[in-house]
Design an enzyme around this catalytic site. Structure first.
Site, PDB file in Angstrom:
ATOM      1  N   ARG A   9       0.841  -1.201   0.000  1.00  0.00           N
ATOM      2  CA  ARG A   9       0.000   0.000   0.000  1.00  0.00           C
ATOM      3  C   ARG A   9       0.869   1.241   0.000  1.00  0.00           C
ATOM      4  O   ARG A   9       1.912   1.286   0.649  1.00  0.00           O
ATOM      5  CB  ARG A   9      -0.878   0.010   1.257  1.00  0.00           C
ATOM      6  CG  ARG A   9      -1.738   1.243   1.401  1.00  0.00           C
ATOM      7  CD  ARG A   9      -2.484   1.256   2.730  1.00  0.00           C
ATOM      8  NE  ARG A   9      -1.609   1.243   3.878  1.00  0.00           N
ATOM      9  CZ  ARG A   9      -0.946   2.296   4.340  1.00  0.00           C
ATOM     10  NH1 ARG A   9      -1.024   3.451   3.719  1.00  0.00           N
ATOM     11  NH2 ARG A   9      -0.172   2.195   5.401  1.00  0.00           N
ATOM     12  N   VAL A  10       0.427   2.254  -0.753  1.00  0.00           N
ATOM     13  CA  VAL A  10       1.011   3.589  -0.673  1.00  0.00           C
ATOM     14  C   VAL A  10      -0.133   4.569  -0.437  1.00  0.00           C
ATOM     15  O   VAL A  10      -1.243   4.370  -0.930  1.00  0.00           O
ATOM     16  CB  VAL A  10       1.820   3.982  -1.931  1.00  0.00           C
ATOM     17  CG1 VAL A  10       3.129   3.214  -1.995  1.00  0.00           C
ATOM     18  CG2 VAL A  10       1.025   3.775  -3.197  1.00  0.00           C
ATOM     19  N   SER A  11       0.139   5.615   0.345  1.00  0.00           N
ATOM     20  CA  SER A  11      -0.908   6.542   0.763  1.00  0.00           C
ATOM     21  C   SER A  11      -1.343   7.516  -0.320  1.00  0.00           C
ATOM     22  O   SER A  11      -2.467   8.000  -0.298  1.00  0.00           O
ATOM     23  CB  SER A  11      -0.443   7.329   1.988  1.00  0.00           C
ATOM     24  OG  SER A  11      -0.172   6.440   3.049  1.00  0.00           O
ATOM     25  N   THR A  12      -0.441   7.826  -1.254  1.00  0.00           N
ATOM     26  CA  THR A  12      -0.802   8.764  -2.323  1.00  0.00           C
ATOM     27  C   THR A  12      -0.520   8.119  -3.671  1.00  0.00           C
ATOM     28  O   THR A  12       0.313   7.228  -3.784  1.00  0.00           O
ATOM     29  CB  THR A  12      -0.002  10.083  -2.226  1.00  0.00           C
ATOM     30  OG1 THR A  12       1.370   9.816  -2.503  1.00  0.00           O
ATOM     31  CG2 THR A  12      -0.148  10.722  -0.858  1.00  0.00           C
ATOM     32  N   GLN A  15       3.195   8.230  -4.883  1.00  0.00           N
ATOM     33  CA  GLN A  15       4.215   7.368  -4.308  1.00  0.00           C
ATOM     34  C   GLN A  15       4.404   6.113  -5.150  1.00  0.00           C
ATOM     35  O   GLN A  15       3.502   5.674  -5.848  1.00  0.00           O
ATOM     36  CB  GLN A  15       3.838   6.986  -2.870  1.00  0.00           C
ATOM     37  CG  GLN A  15       3.929   8.146  -1.905  1.00  0.00           C
ATOM     38  CD  GLN A  15       3.431   7.760  -0.527  1.00  0.00           C
ATOM     39  OE1 GLN A  15       2.368   7.164  -0.387  1.00  0.00           O
ATOM     40  NE2 GLN A  15       4.198   8.110   0.491  1.00  0.00           N
TER      41      GLN A  15
END
Length: 193
Positions: A9-12, A15
């Site tokens: 997972r990446v938050s943005t 990324q």
């Protein structure tokens, strides 16, 4: 079945998730068994690909993550999740946790996971506290808090106000400066206020 299911997972959306993906494949996860969330915060309870990975888990399977913070933010949520996995007779394996793998299918791995989840939450809370304290102190001292810089100096805004006061169209002055008329008026109020 004993499959390895990988979750990254990446938050943005800006990324890059490639490093997590590479680490999961190197840990033995097949590319078909990777679940990737782009632009999804770990604080959210529902993450589409995470939910899909959980639904795909069967007894004997292991969910593999690169780091503990990919799982979530609170100890309570992480421990609840670990319980859900145990109920499903599935395991969790976290790569790069304290210098090695942690596998919750073993008693020692389960204990280490519990301790690390608590420490991760404590670290997050300490970081929030420091940031809040820093912002409060900078505000009290009248210092800059960062953020987007004003594109125009107060002097430039005063000159624009003079032009408008002399009969120039506010819309044209704002357009010439590259801002909206509302922004121009707001800035004039700030400077003259």
């Amino acid at each position: 079945m004993n499959k390895l299911m990988g979750y990254a997972r990446v938050s943005t959306r800006q990324q890059d998730i490639d490093r997590q993906e590479t680490d999961l494949i190197a840990a033995g996860v097949r590319r078909d068994d990777l679940y990737l969330d782009h632009g999804v915060s770990g604080a959210r309870a529902s993450r589409p690909q995470f939910d899909a990975a959980l639904n795909a888990l069967e007894a004997g399977d292991t969910l593999v993550l690169t780091t503990l913070d990919r799982l979530g933010r609170s100890t309570q949520n992480m421990l609840s999740f670990a319980d859900q996995l145990r109920d499903r007779q599935a395991a969790l394996r976290v790569l790069n946790l304290g210098g090695g793998d942690v596998d919750t299918s073993t008693p020692m791995g389960s204990m280490v996971f519990t301790v690390m989840a608590a420490l991760a939450q404590m670290e997050l809370e300490i970081k929030r506290e420091r940031i809040t304290d820093s912002v409060t102190k900078r505000r009290a001292a009248g210092k800059d808090l960062g953020g987007r810089r004003q594109a125009f100096t107060d002097s430039q805004i005063r000159n624009a106000a003079r032009l408008v006061g002399a009969g120039e169209s506010a819309s044209q002055v704002a357009r010439d400066m590259g801002m909206s008329r509302a922004t121009l008026y707001r800035r004039i109020r700030e400077v003259e206020g």
